[in-house]
Design a protein around this motif. Structure first.
Motif, PDB file in Angstrom:
ATOM      1  N   LEU A 167       0.867  -1.177   0.000  1.00 49.80           N
ATOM      2  CA  LEU A 167       0.000   0.000   0.000  1.00 49.80           C
ATOM      3  C   LEU A 167       0.899   1.221   0.000  1.00 49.80           C
ATOM      4  CD1 LEU A 167      -2.791   1.339   0.173  1.00 49.80           C
ATOM      5  CD2 LEU A 167      -2.615   1.198   2.669  1.00 49.80           C
ATOM      6  N   PHE A 168       0.878   1.961  -1.097  1.00 47.94           N
ATOM      7  CA  PHE A 168       1.677   3.171  -1.231  1.00 47.94           C
ATOM      8  C   PHE A 168       0.830   4.396  -0.909  1.00 47.94           C
ATOM      9  CE2 PHE A 168       3.714   0.193  -4.159  1.00 47.94           C
ATOM     10  CZ  PHE A 168       5.069   0.396  -3.917  1.00 47.94           C
ATOM     11  N   ALA A 169       1.330   5.259  -0.041  1.00 43.73           N
ATOM     12  CA  ALA A 169       0.743   6.579   0.175  1.00 43.73           C
ATOM     13  C   ALA A 169       1.683   7.558  -0.506  1.00 43.73           C
ATOM     14  CB  ALA A 169       0.599   6.882   1.659  1.00 43.73           C
ATOM     15  N   ASN A 182      14.990  -8.404  -7.916  1.00 41.52           N
ATOM     16  CA  ASN A 182      13.871  -7.489  -7.732  1.00 41.52           C
ATOM     17  C   ASN A 182      12.848  -8.114  -6.776  1.00 41.52           C
ATOM     18  OD1 ASN A 182      11.643  -5.764  -8.027  1.00 41.52           O
ATOM     19  ND2 ASN A 182      11.107  -6.591 -10.043  1.00 41.52           N
ATOM     20  N   VAL A 183      12.651  -7.504  -5.613  1.00 45.69           N
ATOM     21  CA  VAL A 183      11.742  -8.102  -4.613  1.00 45.69           C
ATOM     22  C   VAL A 183      10.316  -7.529  -4.668  1.00 45.69           C
ATOM     23  CG1 VAL A 183      13.556  -8.840  -3.028  1.00 45.69           C
ATOM     24  CG2 VAL A 183      12.676  -6.513  -2.849  1.00 45.69           C
ATOM     25  N   TRP A 184      10.041  -6.702  -5.661  1.00 40.25           N
ATOM     26  CA  TRP A 184       8.678  -6.189  -5.858  1.00 40.25           C
ATOM     27  C   TRP A 184       7.829  -7.132  -6.722  1.00 40.25           C
ATOM     28  CZ3 TRP A 184       7.655  -2.161  -2.880  1.00 40.25           C
ATOM     29  CH2 TRP A 184       8.633  -1.184  -2.636  1.00 40.25           C
ATOM     30  N   ALA A 185       8.456  -7.943  -7.516  1.00 39.78           N
ATOM     31  CA  ALA A 185       7.800  -8.591  -8.648  1.00 39.78           C
ATOM     32  C   ALA A 185       6.657  -9.522  -8.266  1.00 39.78           C
ATOM     33  CB  ALA A 185       8.829  -9.360  -9.468  1.00 39.78           C
ATOM     34  N   ASP A 186       5.651  -9.518  -9.157  1.00 45.51           N
ATOM     35  CA  ASP A 186       4.515 -10.450  -9.101  1.00 45.51           C
ATOM     36  C   ASP A 186       3.671 -10.302  -7.840  1.00 45.51           C
ATOM     37  OD1 ASP A 186       5.183 -11.584 -11.592  1.00 45.51           O
ATOM     38  OD2 ASP A 186       6.683 -12.858 -10.636  1.00 45.51           O
ATOM     39  N   LYS A 187       3.581  -9.083  -7.333  1.00 41.88           N
ATOM     40  CA  LYS A 187       2.745  -8.837  -6.157  1.00 41.88           C
ATOM     41  C   LYS A 187       1.751  -7.721  -6.449  1.00 41.88           C
ATOM     42  CE  LYS A 187       6.276 -10.392  -2.874  1.00 41.88           C
ATOM     43  NZ  LYS A 187       7.106 -10.037  -1.708  1.00 41.88           N
ATOM     44  N   ALA A 188       0.679  -7.720  -5.676  1.00 44.97           N
ATOM     45  CA  ALA A 188      -0.365  -6.713  -5.836  1.00 44.97           C
ATOM     46  C   ALA A 188      -0.017  -5.446  -5.066  1.00 44.97           C
ATOM     47  CB  ALA A 188      -1.703  -7.266  -5.348  1.00 44.97           C
ATOM     48  N   ALA A 189      -0.593  -4.336  -5.492  1.00 51.19           N
ATOM     49  CA  ALA A 189      -0.347  -3.068  -4.822  1.00 51.19           C
ATOM     50  C   ALA A 189      -1.535  -2.131  -5.030  1.00 51.19           C
ATOM     51  CB  ALA A 189       0.931  -2.417  -5.345  1.00 51.19           C
ATOM     52  N   ALA A 190      -1.642  -1.167  -4.119  1.00 50.87           N
ATOM     53  CA  ALA A 190      -2.653  -0.121  -4.229  1.00 50.87           C
ATOM     54  C   ALA A 190      -1.997   1.208  -3.879  1.00 50.87           C
ATOM     55  CB  ALA A 190      -3.831  -0.397  -3.294  1.00 50.87           C
ATOM     56  N   ILE A 191      -2.590   2.283  -4.362  1.00 50.30           N
ATOM     57  CA  ILE A 191      -2.050   3.625  -4.115  1.00 50.30           C
ATOM     58  C   ILE A 191      -3.147   4.515  -3.550  1.00 50.30           C
ATOM     59  CG2 ILE A 191      -0.654   5.496  -5.044  1.00 50.30           C
ATOM     60  CD1 ILE A 191      -0.433   3.878  -7.664  1.00 50.30           C
ATOM     61  N   VAL A 192      -2.806   5.275  -2.523  1.00 57.29           N
ATOM     62  CA  VAL A 192      -3.662   6.343  -2.022  1.00 57.29           C
ATOM     63  C   VAL A 192      -2.812   7.606  -1.960  1.00 57.29           C
ATOM     64  CG1 VAL A 192      -5.162   4.800  -0.720  1.00 57.29           C
ATOM     65  CG2 VAL A 192      -3.154   5.780   0.395  1.00 57.29           C
ATOM     66  N   SER A 193      -3.453   8.740  -2.056  1.00 58.67           N
ATOM     67  CA  SER A 193      -2.689   9.985  -1.972  1.00 58.67           C
ATOM     68  C   SER A 193      -3.572  11.128  -1.494  1.00 58.67           C
ATOM     69  CB  SER A 193      -2.057  10.341  -3.325  1.00 58.67           C
ATOM     70  OG  SER A 193      -3.046  10.490  -4.326  1.00 58.67           O
TER      71      SER A 193
END
Length: 200
Positions: A87-89, A113-124
């Motif tokens: 979850l990125f703010a 790369n340890v980000w790969a193949d995962k889900a994410a969401a963004i709020v701002s």
């Protein structure tokens, strides 16, 4: 009842929460903390851990020695690797993501790369578009990293438009905004379970 039973049987999803602002009273940090409280109080099967990016040095490959990284970077990369999703703010600085957030993203993208193949969401949160332009840049970055962002619901918050959304300490107080934030978390949870099912 059946859907509830399926959700109850699922393992707890570990979410790494990252804030692009280093300011203590940041509204974006307030969104992350509110998301953590929502998960704790009213969502089963999901936990958010705030991952501090402030200790990270500026990216410099001279700091990489024999395939290892500085201690702060190794610790950060481990948190990212162990997370099921993110979850990125992401506040908007000059129509883009912040320097500290991009630095963190770059460190975790170093081999492997340890980000790969995962889900994410963004709020701002911010003025005007509510940080929306930073989200579009972050999505572009995610393409190369093989990060999979949820598409809906989108979450852009104009933090300066009345009525006030945060108190003087940056704590989210607006109930309508909390419900929108919860909708993002539910979407992230569902998408993460889908991705994990396809990968296993």
């Amino acid at each position: 009842m059946q859907a509830a039973a399926v959700m109850a049987s699922q393992p707890v999803i570990k979410v790494a929460g990252l804030c692009g602002s280093l300011r203590k009273g940041s509204y974006n940090r307030g969104l992350l903390h509110a998301a953590m409280e929502i998960c704790k109080d009213s969502m089963k099967g999901m936990e958010i851990e705030y991952v501090d990016i402030s200790p990270l040095p500026f990216l410099n490959t001279d700091l990489e020695v024999n395939g290892t990284y500085p201690a702060a970077v190794e610790a950060f990369r481990k948190k990212i690797e162990e997370a099921d999703c993110f979850l990125f703010a992401s506040p908007e600085y000059n129509y883009s993501v912040t320097g500290p957030l991009k630095n963190a993203i770059d460190w975790a993208s170093r081999p492997p790369n340890v980000w790969a193949d995962k889900a994410a969401a963004i709020v701002s949160a911010g003025g005007g578009f509510g940080g929306g332009r930073s989200q579009y840049h972050l999505r572009q970055i995610g393409v190369y990293l093989d990060l999979h962002f949820i598409n809906k619901p989108e979450f852009f918050l104009n933090a300066f438009q009345p009525p006030s959304k945060f108190d003087s300490d940056g704590v989210l107080t607006d109930e309508e905004t909390k419900q929108k934030l919860r909708a993002v978390l539910l979407s992230l949870q569902a998408f993460t379970l889908r991705l994990k099912g396809k990968c296993e």
